[in-house]
Design a protein around this motif. Structure first.
Motif, short mmCIF file in Angstrom:
data_model
loop_
_atom_site.label_atom_id
_atom_site.label_comp_id
_atom_site.label_asym_id
_atom_site.label_seq_id
_atom_site.Cartn_x
_atom_site.Cartn_y
_atom_site.Cartn_z
N ALA A 113 0.49 7.65 -3.12
CA ALA A 113 -0.90 7.37 -3.48
C ALA A 113 -0.91 6.14 -4.38
O ALA A 113 -0.10 6.04 -5.30
CB ALA A 113 -1.50 8.56 -4.21
N LEU A 114 -1.81 5.21 -4.11
CA LEU A 114 -1.97 4.01 -4.93
C LEU A 114 -3.33 4.10 -5.61
O LEU A 114 -4.35 4.09 -4.95
CB LEU A 114 -1.92 2.75 -4.06
CG LEU A 114 -0.71 2.59 -3.14
CD1 LEU A 114 -0.89 1.36 -2.26
CD2 LEU A 114 0.56 2.48 -3.96
N ARG A 115 -3.32 4.19 -6.92
CA ARG A 115 -4.58 4.24 -7.66
C ARG A 115 -4.39 3.64 -9.05
O ARG A 115 -3.35 3.80 -9.66
CB ARG A 115 -5.13 5.65 -7.72
CG ARG A 115 -4.42 6.55 -8.68
CD ARG A 115 -4.99 7.97 -8.67
NE ARG A 115 -3.88 8.81 -8.28
CZ ARG A 115 -3.93 9.79 -7.42
NH1 ARG A 115 -5.03 10.10 -6.85
NH2 ARG A 115 -2.87 10.48 -7.11
N GLU A 119 1.60 3.75 -8.46
CA GLU A 119 2.00 4.43 -7.23
C GLU A 119 2.53 5.81 -7.60
O GLU A 119 3.34 5.95 -8.50
CB GLU A 119 3.10 3.63 -6.54
CG GLU A 119 3.59 4.27 -5.27
CD GLU A 119 4.69 3.46 -4.59
OE1 GLU A 119 5.06 2.40 -5.12
OE2 GLU A 119 5.17 3.90 -3.56
N GLU A 120 2.06 6.84 -6.91
CA GLU A 120 2.53 8.20 -7.10
C GLU A 120 3.13 8.69 -5.79
O GLU A 120 2.43 8.81 -4.79
CB GLU A 120 1.36 9.11 -7.50
CG GLU A 120 1.74 10.55 -7.67
CD GLU A 120 0.54 11.43 -7.92
OE1 GLU A 120 0.65 12.64 -7.65
OE2 GLU A 120 -0.51 10.94 -8.35
N GLN A 121 4.41 8.97 -5.81
CA GLN A 121 5.11 9.42 -4.62
C GLN A 121 4.67 10.83 -4.23
O GLN A 121 4.61 11.71 -5.07
CB GLN A 121 6.61 9.43 -4.89
CG GLN A 121 7.42 9.90 -3.74
CD GLN A 121 8.38 8.86 -3.28
OE1 GLN A 121 8.51 7.83 -3.87
NE2 GLN A 121 9.06 9.16 -2.21
N ILE A 123 5.50 12.15 -0.63
CA ILE A 123 6.47 12.62 0.36
C ILE A 123 7.64 11.66 0.37
O ILE A 123 7.45 10.45 0.32
CB ILE A 123 5.85 12.67 1.78
CG1 ILE A 123 4.68 13.65 1.84
CG2 ILE A 123 6.91 13.02 2.83
CD1 ILE A 123 3.90 13.57 3.13
N GLY A 124 8.86 12.17 0.46
CA GLY A 124 10.04 11.32 0.55
C GLY A 124 10.71 11.12 -0.80
O GLY A 124 10.29 11.67 -1.81
N ARG A 125 11.74 10.31 -0.79
CA ARG A 125 12.49 10.01 -2.00
C ARG A 125 12.22 8.57 -2.41
O ARG A 125 12.11 7.69 -1.57
CB ARG A 125 13.98 10.19 -1.75
CG ARG A 125 14.36 11.61 -1.46
CD ARG A 125 15.86 11.83 -1.30
NE ARG A 125 16.68 10.67 -1.50
CZ ARG A 125 17.62 10.25 -0.65
NH1 ARG A 125 17.86 10.91 0.45
NH2 ARG A 125 18.34 9.19 -0.92
N ALA A 126 12.17 8.32 -3.70
CA ALA A 126 11.89 6.98 -4.22
C ALA A 126 12.96 5.98 -3.79
O ALA A 126 12.66 4.80 -3.61
CB ALA A 126 11.79 7.01 -5.74
N ASP A 127 14.19 6.44 -3.60
CA ASP A 127 15.26 5.52 -3.25
C ASP A 127 15.50 5.44 -1.75
O ASP A 127 16.49 4.88 -1.29
CB ASP A 127 16.56 5.91 -3.97
CG ASP A 127 17.05 7.30 -3.59
OD1 ASP A 127 16.26 8.07 -2.99
OD2 ASP A 127 18.20 7.61 -3.90
N SER A 128 14.58 5.99 -0.95
CA SER A 128 14.75 5.95 0.49
C SER A 128 14.52 4.54 1.03
O SER A 128 13.88 3.72 0.40
CB SER A 128 13.79 6.93 1.18
OG SER A 128 12.47 6.44 1.09
N ARG A 129 15.05 4.28 2.22
CA ARG A 129 14.84 2.99 2.86
C ARG A 129 13.35 2.76 3.11
O ARG A 129 12.83 1.68 2.93
CB ARG A 129 15.63 2.90 4.16
CG ARG A 129 15.45 1.57 4.85
CD ARG A 129 16.40 1.43 5.99
NE ARG A 129 17.72 1.22 5.42
CZ ARG A 129 18.82 1.19 6.14
NH1 ARG A 129 18.79 1.35 7.43
NH2 ARG A 129 19.99 0.99 5.57
#
Length: 156
Positions: A113-115, A119-121, A123-129
Motif C-alpha cells: 500500500a502506498l499512502r 509504503e506498507e508491505q 504480501i511477500g517479503r521486503a527482500d524479494s526480487r
C-alpha cells in the motif's frame, strides 16, 4: 527495515530495469515476455510508473474501472500470457485482480500500500526480487508525495 536501509534499497534498486521481476532478463529471450503493467491512471504514482515501464518497452494498460474485463479479454489474454503482471490500482481492483489471478494459477507475489509517501508491505517479503523491482519502479523519494488516495502496487 530502517529508514536508511530503505533509502539505500530504493536508490540501488532504481538502477535495475523492470525486467528483473521474477527472473526475467531486461531484454526478452526466446519465449520470454516483458512484464505487463496494469496502471490506473487516476492514481498519483501512475504517470511516474507508466513512464518507467514504457522506457523498458513494457506494455501498459489502464483498467478504466474494469479490471476483470481487462484480465479476461480474449483478444489480449492477460491471464494466460507468460511473463509477470505488475499492477498499480486501488483496493477494489487489487482484490478483484487477486481473485482472478489466483483462479488462473498466478498468485500475487508482492503487494504494498502506498499512502502519504510511505509504503506498507501487505504480501511477500521486503527482500524479494518482486519487491526490489517494484521499489525500482517507485524510484525513491522524488516520486513519493502525500496524497489522499491510497494506491496499491502488486506483482503476479
Amino acid at each position: 527495515m530502517s529508514r536508511i536501509a530503505r533509502r539505500t534499497l530504493l536508490k540501488g534498486a532504481a538502477l535495475l530495469p523492470a525486467g528483473h521481476l521474477a527472473g526475467a532478463s531486461p531484454l526478452p529471450a526466446a519465449g520470454r515476455e516483458r512484464p505487463r503493467f496494469i496502471i490506473d491512471h487516476r492514481l498519483p504514482e501512475a504517470d511516474h510508473i507508466a513512464a518507467r515501464a514504457r522506457a523498458q518497452g513494457c506494455p501498459v494498460a489502464d483498467p478504466e474501472g474494469e479490471i476483470i474485463r481487462l484480465l479476461l479479454d480474449r483478444r489480449d489474454p492477460w491471464l494466460s500470457a507468460s511473463g509477470a503482471i505488475i499492477g498499480l490500482t486501488g483496493w477494489s481492483d487489487l482484490m478483484l485482480a487477486q481473485d482472478a489471478l489466483r483462479m488462473a494459477g498466478r498468485p500475487l507475489l508482492h503487494a504494498s500500500a502506498l499512502r502519504d509517501g510511505r509504503e506498507e508491505q501487505l504480501i511477500g517479503r521486503a527482500d524479494s526480487r518482486a519487491g526490489a523491482t517494484l521499489a525500482s519502479l517507485l524510484g525513491g523519494e522524488d516520486m513519493r508525495r502525500p496524497a489522499r488516495t491510497t494506491s496499491f502496487v502488486w506483482a503476479a
